[in-house]
Design a protein around this motif. Structure first.
Motif, short mmCIF file in Angstrom:
data_model
loop_
_atom_site.label_atom_id
_atom_site.label_comp_id
_atom_site.label_asym_id
_atom_site.label_seq_id
_atom_site.Cartn_x
_atom_site.Cartn_y
_atom_site.Cartn_z
N ASP A 42 -1.24 -4.35 22.24
CA ASP A 42 -0.27 -5.19 21.52
C ASP A 42 -0.72 -5.29 20.06
OD1 ASP A 42 0.91 -5.75 24.05
OD2 ASP A 42 -0.55 -7.35 24.36
N TYR A 44 -1.08 -5.26 15.81
CA TYR A 44 -0.49 -5.76 14.57
C TYR A 44 -1.42 -5.35 13.42
CZ TYR A 44 -3.88 -9.64 14.69
OH TYR A 44 -5.01 -10.39 14.73
N ARG A 69 1.35 -9.78 7.36
CA ARG A 69 0.98 -9.26 8.66
C ARG A 69 2.23 -8.74 9.32
NH1 ARG A 69 -1.29 -12.51 13.94
NH2 ARG A 69 0.19 -11.35 15.15
N THR A 72 3.67 -8.46 16.00
CA THR A 72 2.91 -7.91 17.12
C THR A 72 3.88 -7.13 18.01
OG1 THR A 72 1.36 -9.75 17.08
CG2 THR A 72 1.50 -8.49 19.12
N ASP A 74 4.51 -5.79 21.52
CA ASP A 74 4.06 -5.95 22.90
C ASP A 74 4.08 -4.63 23.64
OD1 ASP A 74 3.67 -8.69 22.61
OD2 ASP A 74 5.77 -9.14 23.07
N LYS A 102 -5.36 -4.82 14.71
CA LYS A 102 -5.94 -5.55 15.83
C LYS A 102 -5.00 -5.53 17.02
CE LYS A 102 -9.11 -8.58 13.44
NZ LYS A 102 -9.65 -9.93 13.37
N ASP A 103 -5.58 -5.75 18.19
CA ASP A 103 -4.85 -5.84 19.44
C ASP A 103 -4.79 -7.31 19.82
OD1 ASP A 103 -3.72 -5.45 21.94
OD2 ASP A 103 -5.59 -4.75 22.86
N THR A 104 -3.60 -7.84 20.00
CA THR A 104 -3.44 -9.24 20.35
C THR A 104 -3.86 -9.47 21.79
OG1 THR A 104 -1.56 -9.43 18.85
CG2 THR A 104 -1.78 -11.14 20.51
N GLU A 105 -4.72 -10.45 21.97
CA GLU A 105 -5.17 -10.83 23.31
C GLU A 105 -4.68 -12.25 23.58
OE1 GLU A 105 -6.61 -8.91 25.52
OE2 GLU A 105 -6.68 -7.23 24.11
N ARG A 106 -4.16 -12.48 24.74
CA ARG A 106 -3.62 -13.79 25.08
C ARG A 106 -4.72 -14.79 25.46
NH1 ARG A 106 0.09 -11.40 22.94
NH2 ARG A 106 1.90 -10.59 23.99
N ASN A 110 -8.64 -11.67 19.50
CA ASN A 110 -7.96 -10.40 19.25
C ASN A 110 -9.01 -9.32 19.00
OD1 ASN A 110 -5.57 -11.77 19.51
ND2 ASN A 110 -5.20 -11.91 17.32
#
Length: 184
Positions: A42, A44, A69, A72, A74, A102-106, A110
């Motif tokens: 994911d 951004y 930015r 993101t 998904d 970066k990869d979005t982490e829930r 990240n």
């Protein structure tokens, strides 16, 4: 007037005459750093502009975020397409641009997928051109390549307009001399 102040004022005027147009098109081959987790990436991109640190290294602590930015994406996986346009005015041509993917982490922080650093002096003034930037690894990683970030960049230097010229002083014809008085 202080000469140093005048130099700073001139530099501020030059910066006000610059415009950086950046289109973050897409990421290719984005690497999840071999973690092998289920689910897609994911990603951004954050854009940072500023001077290099005192040690000559690029460090976000020494740069001011531009608050730009991309959105993101998904489950974009290794291929992400943003087509995000940014316009930054008053950018100092001596500064550096840092693009961080970066990869979005829930649940956790990240994850850093890669970054590229480009000195703004690298770009030809007033030329729009596509650049394929090789992403470097996350800090502390030993990988040499983590994908590419494809961007279109145009860095405009707007020439200051010449100050209007003052009109020349009017030329007056000499006053006619009154004839000398006649005395009888």
């Amino acid at each position: 007037i202080n000469a140093e102040y005048m130099g700073q004022k001139h530099q501020q005027e030059r910066m006000a005459e610059t415009t950086l147009k950046l289109t973050v098109k897409k990421g290719v081959g984005l690497d999840r750093m071999g973690r092998g987790e289920a689910g897609g990436c994911d990603p951004y991109v954050s854009v940072w502009i500023g001077p290099r640190g005192p040690d000559g290294q690029v460090d976000q602590g020494h740069m001011q975020t531009t608050n730009f930015r991309t959105r993101t994406l998904d489950s974009a996986g290794a291929q992400a397409e943003w087509n995000a346009d940014f316009v930054l005015k008053g950018v100092n041509p001596a500064h550096t641009m840092l693009l961080v993917v970066k990869d979005t982490e829930r649940v956790s922080d990240n994850r850093h997928l890669g970054q590229v650093t480009v000195d703004l002096g690298y770009f030809n003034p007033n030329e729009m051109k596509q650049h394929n930037f090789r992403l470097g690894p996350a800090p502390g990683e030993n990988k040499a390549y983590t994908g590419e970030l494809i961007c279109i960049v145009q860095f405009d230097y707007q020439r200051p307009q010449a100050a209007p010229q003052a009109a020349p002083a009017p030329q007056y014809a000499p006053r006619p001399q009154a004839p000398p008085p006649q005395y009888a």
